[in-house]
Design a protein around this motif. Structure first.
Motif, PDB file in Angstrom:
ATOM      1  N   PHE A   9       0.827  -1.197   0.000  1.00  0.00           N
ATOM      2  CA  PHE A   9       0.000   0.000   0.000  1.00  0.00           C
ATOM      3  C   PHE A   9       0.867   1.255   0.000  1.00  0.00           C
ATOM      4  O   PHE A   9       0.621   2.192  -0.745  1.00  0.00           O
ATOM      5  CB  PHE A   9      -0.930  -0.009   1.211  1.00  0.00           C
ATOM      6  N   LEU A  10       1.899   1.274   0.824  1.00  0.00           N
ATOM      7  CA  LEU A  10       2.753   2.458   0.923  1.00  0.00           C
ATOM      8  C   LEU A  10       3.700   2.602  -0.260  1.00  0.00           C
ATOM      9  O   LEU A  10       4.258   3.672  -0.479  1.00  0.00           O
ATOM     10  CB  LEU A  10       3.520   2.446   2.237  1.00  0.00           C
ATOM     11  N   ASP A  11       3.889   1.550  -1.034  1.00  0.00           N
ATOM     12  CA  ASP A  11       4.700   1.636  -2.241  1.00  0.00           C
ATOM     13  C   ASP A  11       3.952   2.397  -3.328  1.00  0.00           C
ATOM     14  O   ASP A  11       4.487   3.333  -3.920  1.00  0.00           O
ATOM     15  CB  ASP A  11       5.090   0.236  -2.716  1.00  0.00           C
ATOM     16  N   THR A  12       2.719   2.006  -3.613  1.00  0.00           N
ATOM     17  CA  THR A  12       1.964   2.662  -4.685  1.00  0.00           C
ATOM     18  C   THR A  12       0.502   2.922  -4.343  1.00  0.00           C
ATOM     19  O   THR A  12      -0.086   3.875  -4.838  1.00  0.00           O
ATOM     20  CB  THR A  12       1.985   1.810  -5.976  1.00  0.00           C
ATOM     21  N   GLY A  13      -0.104   2.082  -3.537  1.00  0.00           N
ATOM     22  CA  GLY A  13      -1.543   2.147  -3.313  1.00  0.00           C
ATOM     23  C   GLY A  13      -2.045   3.412  -2.659  1.00  0.00           C
ATOM     24  O   GLY A  13      -3.155   3.858  -2.937  1.00  0.00           O
ATOM     25  N   TRP A  14      -1.257   4.013  -1.805  1.00  0.00           N
ATOM     26  CA  TRP A  14      -1.722   5.179  -1.058  1.00  0.00           C
ATOM     27  C   TRP A  14      -2.062   6.352  -1.963  1.00  0.00           C
ATOM     28  O   TRP A  14      -2.874   7.193  -1.617  1.00  0.00           O
ATOM     29  CB  TRP A  14      -0.699   5.592   0.000  1.00  0.00           C
ATOM     30  N   TYR A  15      -1.473   6.418  -3.161  1.00  0.00           N
ATOM     31  CA  TYR A  15      -1.766   7.545  -4.058  1.00  0.00           C
ATOM     32  C   TYR A  15      -2.368   7.105  -5.388  1.00  0.00           C
ATOM     33  O   TYR A  15      -2.605   7.934  -6.264  1.00  0.00           O
ATOM     34  CB  TYR A  15      -0.514   8.394  -4.309  1.00  0.00           C
ATOM     35  N   SER A  16      -2.659   5.834  -5.574  1.00  0.00           N
ATOM     36  CA  SER A  16      -3.129   5.384  -6.892  1.00  0.00           C
ATOM     37  C   SER A  16      -4.484   4.690  -6.821  1.00  0.00           C
ATOM     38  O   SER A  16      -4.622   3.523  -7.134  1.00  0.00           O
ATOM     39  CB  SER A  16      -2.100   4.470  -7.545  1.00  0.00           C
ATOM     40  N   GLU A  17      -5.475   5.414  -6.376  1.00  0.00           N
ATOM     41  CA  GLU A  17      -6.857   4.953  -6.369  1.00  0.00           C
ATOM     42  C   GLU A  17      -7.089   3.725  -5.497  1.00  0.00           C
ATOM     43  O   GLU A  17      -7.786   2.801  -5.868  1.00  0.00           O
ATOM     44  CB  GLU A  17      -7.356   4.711  -7.795  1.00  0.00           C
ATOM     45  N   ALA A  18      -6.525   3.729  -4.305  1.00  0.00           N
ATOM     46  CA  ALA A  18      -6.754   2.642  -3.356  1.00  0.00           C
ATOM     47  C   ALA A  18      -8.057   2.875  -2.609  1.00  0.00           C
ATOM     48  O   ALA A  18      -8.405   3.996  -2.265  1.00  0.00           O
ATOM     49  CB  ALA A  18      -5.598   2.552  -2.371  1.00  0.00           C
TER      50      ALA A  18
END
Length: 115
Positions: A9-18
């Motif tokens: 989540f902290l790699d990409t999910g937090w800013y990519s429509e999670a």
């Protein structure tokens, strides 16, 4: 994190429509970038959790989704945005790390109307 890993989540999910579920609400995380800055925001609306797999948005009786923007950060530095997000008490007055084990990463399903 239910249905995922905090690291992912902290790699990409937090800013990519999670789409995260916590305590009766969906928290929609997204970022938009232009040449000057990134705008990161979190919107929240009522939802129902289905077996920690799907969520159902709760619509008003007229079929409209009532949501609120609970966080918006503007900055050119993505790491600063991430740090501010992680420090923000947006989950019922708690930060991401305070509720990380209780948050579920869910997929959307059909909405339901409230009475």
């Amino acid at each position: 994190m239910i249905n995922g890993h905090a690291e992912q989540f902290l790699d990409t999910g937090w800013y990519s429509e999670a789409t995260l579920y916590y305590n009766g609400y969906i928290y929609w995380h997204e970022a938009q970038t232009n040449d000057k800055e990134t705008v990161f925001f979190v919107d929240r609306w009522k939802a129902q959790n289905e077996a920690n797999v799907f969520y159902h948005s709760i619509l008003q009786s007229d079929g409209i989704l009532q949501w609120e923007r609970i966080l918006e950060i503007h900055d050119a530095d993505l790491e600063k945005i991430k740090k501010r997000f992680l420090e923000s008490a947006i989950y019922d007055g708690k930060s991401f790390w305070n509720v990380e084990k209780e948050i579920a990463w869910l997929d959307e399903s059909d909405p339901i109307k409230s009475d």
